[in-house]
Write a protein that holds these residues in place. Structure first.
Motif, PDB file in Angstrom:
ATOM      1  N   ALA A  68      11.818 -10.617  26.833  1.00  0.00           N
ATOM      2  CA  ALA A  68      12.698 -10.877  28.131  1.00  0.00           C
ATOM      3  C   ALA A  68      14.154 -11.299  28.020  1.00  0.00           C
ATOM      4  O   ALA A  68      14.513 -11.782  29.293  1.00  0.00           O
ATOM      5  N   GLU A  69      14.728 -10.772  27.101  1.00  0.00           N
ATOM      6  CA  GLU A  69      16.374 -10.882  27.071  1.00  0.00           C
ATOM      7  C   GLU A  69      16.963  -9.442  27.295  1.00  0.00           C
ATOM      8  O   GLU A  69      16.990  -8.754  26.510  1.00  0.00           O
ATOM      9  N   PHE A  70      17.576  -9.290  28.483  1.00  0.00           N
ATOM     10  CA  PHE A  70      18.221  -7.971  28.835  1.00  0.00           C
ATOM     11  C   PHE A  70      19.462  -7.981  28.581  1.00  0.00           C
ATOM     12  O   PHE A  70      20.550  -8.038  29.128  1.00  0.00           O
ATOM     13  N   VAL A  71      19.596  -7.795  26.947  1.00  0.00           N
ATOM     14  CA  VAL A  71      20.915  -7.698  26.399  1.00  0.00           C
ATOM     15  C   VAL A  71      20.951  -6.222  25.505  1.00  0.00           C
ATOM     16  O   VAL A  71      19.934  -6.118  24.587  1.00  0.00           O
ATOM     17  N   CYS A  72      22.221  -5.759  25.572  1.00  0.00           N
ATOM     18  CA  CYS A  72      22.211  -4.508  24.744  1.00  0.00           C
ATOM     19  C   CYS A  72      22.275  -4.798  23.358  1.00  0.00           C
ATOM     20  O   CYS A  72      23.173  -5.560  22.883  1.00  0.00           O
ATOM     21  N   VAL A  73      21.374  -4.227  22.375  1.00  0.00           N
ATOM     22  CA  VAL A  73      21.312  -4.449  20.981  1.00  0.00           C
ATOM     23  C   VAL A  73      22.635  -3.892  20.264  1.00  0.00           C
ATOM     24  O   VAL A  73      23.028  -3.995  19.381  1.00  0.00           O
ATOM     25  N   PHE A  74      23.105  -2.727  21.063  1.00  0.00           N
ATOM     26  CA  PHE A  74      24.311  -2.029  20.610  1.00  0.00           C
ATOM     27  C   PHE A  74      25.538  -2.835  20.684  1.00  0.00           C
ATOM     28  O   PHE A  74      26.603  -2.782  19.791  1.00  0.00           O
ATOM     29  N   CYS A  75      26.057  -3.008  22.017  1.00  0.00           N
ATOM     30  CA  CYS A  75      27.262  -3.413  22.440  1.00  0.00           C
ATOM     31  C   CYS A  75      27.090  -5.289  23.092  1.00  0.00           C
ATOM     32  O   CYS A  75      28.179  -5.890  23.032  1.00  0.00           O
ATOM     33  N   GLY A  76      26.052  -5.650  23.135  1.00  0.00           N
ATOM     34  CA  GLY A  76      25.749  -7.023  23.554  1.00  0.00           C
ATOM     35  C   GLY A  76      25.914  -7.245  25.078  1.00  0.00           C
ATOM     36  O   GLY A  76      26.110  -8.240  25.623  1.00  0.00           O
ATOM     37  N   SER A  77      26.299  -6.167  25.857  1.00  0.00           N
ATOM     38  CA  SER A  77      26.310  -6.356  27.324  1.00  0.00           C
ATOM     39  C   SER A  77      25.065  -6.637  28.038  1.00  0.00           C
ATOM     40  O   SER A  77      23.918  -6.385  27.478  1.00  0.00           O
ATOM     41  N   GLU A  78      25.020  -7.099  29.100  1.00  0.00           N
ATOM     42  CA  GLU A  78      23.834  -7.301  29.776  1.00  0.00           C
ATOM     43  C   GLU A  78      23.305  -5.834  30.374  1.00  0.00           C
ATOM     44  O   GLU A  78      23.987  -5.211  30.790  1.00  0.00           O
ATOM     45  N   LEU A  79      21.841  -6.085  30.436  1.00  0.00           N
ATOM     46  CA  LEU A  79      21.242  -5.018  30.762  1.00  0.00           C
ATOM     47  C   LEU A  79      20.571  -4.817  32.162  1.00  0.00           C
ATOM     48  O   LEU A  79      20.079  -6.144  32.490  1.00  0.00           O
ATOM     49  N   PRO A  80      20.415  -3.928  32.979  1.00  0.00           N
ATOM     50  CA  PRO A  80      19.936  -4.107  34.209  1.00  0.00           C
ATOM     51  C   PRO A  80      18.378  -4.577  34.355  1.00  0.00           C
ATOM     52  O   PRO A  80      17.789  -4.132  33.363  1.00  0.00           O
ATOM     53  N   VAL A  81      18.092  -5.274  35.453  1.00  0.00           N
ATOM     54  CA  VAL A  81      16.625  -5.502  35.321  1.00  0.00           C
ATOM     55  C   VAL A  81      15.682  -4.541  35.742  1.00  0.00           C
ATOM     56  O   VAL A  81      14.653  -4.337  35.475  1.00  0.00           O
ATOM     57  N   ALA A  82      16.256  -3.769  36.614  1.00  0.00           N
ATOM     58  CA  ALA A  82      15.609  -2.509  37.201  1.00  0.00           C
ATOM     59  C   ALA A  82      15.722  -1.442  36.065  1.00  0.00           C
ATOM     60  O   ALA A  82      16.437  -1.059  35.489  1.00  0.00           O
ATOM     61  N   TRP A  83      14.551  -0.652  35.916  1.00  0.00           N
ATOM     62  CA  TRP A  83      14.291   0.528  34.995  1.00  0.00           C
ATOM     63  C   TRP A  83      15.408   1.421  35.323  1.00  0.00           C
ATOM     64  O   TRP A  83      15.470   1.961  36.385  1.00  0.00           O
ATOM     65  N   ASN A  84      16.200   2.043  34.375  1.00  0.00           N
ATOM     66  CA  ASN A  84      17.317   2.994  34.401  1.00  0.00           C
ATOM     67  C   ASN A  84      17.366   3.903  33.095  1.00  0.00           C
ATOM     68  O   ASN A  84      18.215   4.567  33.006  1.00  0.00           O
ATOM     69  N   ALA A  85      16.294   3.823  32.432  1.00  0.00           N
ATOM     70  CA  ALA A  85      16.291   4.538  30.997  1.00  0.00           C
ATOM     71  C   ALA A  85      15.791   5.814  30.889  1.00  0.00           C
ATOM     72  O   ALA A  85      15.707   6.520  29.873  1.00  0.00           O
ATOM     73  N   GLY A  86      15.691   6.587  32.197  1.00  0.00           N
ATOM     74  CA  GLY A  86      15.065   7.907  32.226  1.00  0.00           C
ATOM     75  C   GLY A  86      16.228   8.954  31.495  1.00  0.00           C
ATOM     76  O   GLY A  86      17.200   8.679  31.334  1.00  0.00           O
ATOM     77  N   PRO A  87      15.594  10.272  31.381  1.00  0.00           N
ATOM     78  CA  PRO A  87      16.505  11.306  30.702  1.00  0.00           C
ATOM     79  C   PRO A  87      17.565  11.617  31.834  1.00  0.00           C
ATOM     80  O   PRO A  87      17.796  11.236  33.126  1.00  0.00           O
TER      81      PRO A  87
END
Length: 87
Positions: A68-87
């Motif tokens: 439940a940690e919304f943090v980018c593993v690549f750059c450390g930025s916060e990730l959005p809570v809402a889904w946005n990962a589609g094509p």
């Protein structure tokens, strides 16, 4: 999706969502359930292993949210809570 033979017929014993191409959100289970219900095999009624995906708005990479940690593993930025990962 994993299938098993039980009582002389096929059942679905495992359904997961970790597709790194499509990155389906966990709420996509409803569509999976409808499709399985139409075809008829018994199924677990939920994803047996769920993965939460988000796309980093800073670097553009797709990340898996862990613990439940919304943090980018690549750059450390916060990730959005809402889904946005589609094509």
């Amino acid at each position: 999706m994993g299938f098993a033979r039980a009582a002389g017929r096929w059942t679905v014993h495992e359904v997961t969502n970790p597709s790194t191409g499509y990155c389906p959100d966990t709420d996509s289970w409803h569509a999976v359930r409808r499709a399985l219900d139409r075809v008829g095999p018994e199924h677990p009624g939920r994803f047996t292993h769920e993965v939460v995906f988000r796309r980093c708005e800073e670097c553009g990479e797709r990340s898996i949210v862990r613990e439940a940690e919304f943090v980018c593993v690549f750059c450390g930025s916060e990730l959005p809570v809402a889904w946005n990962a589609g094509p």
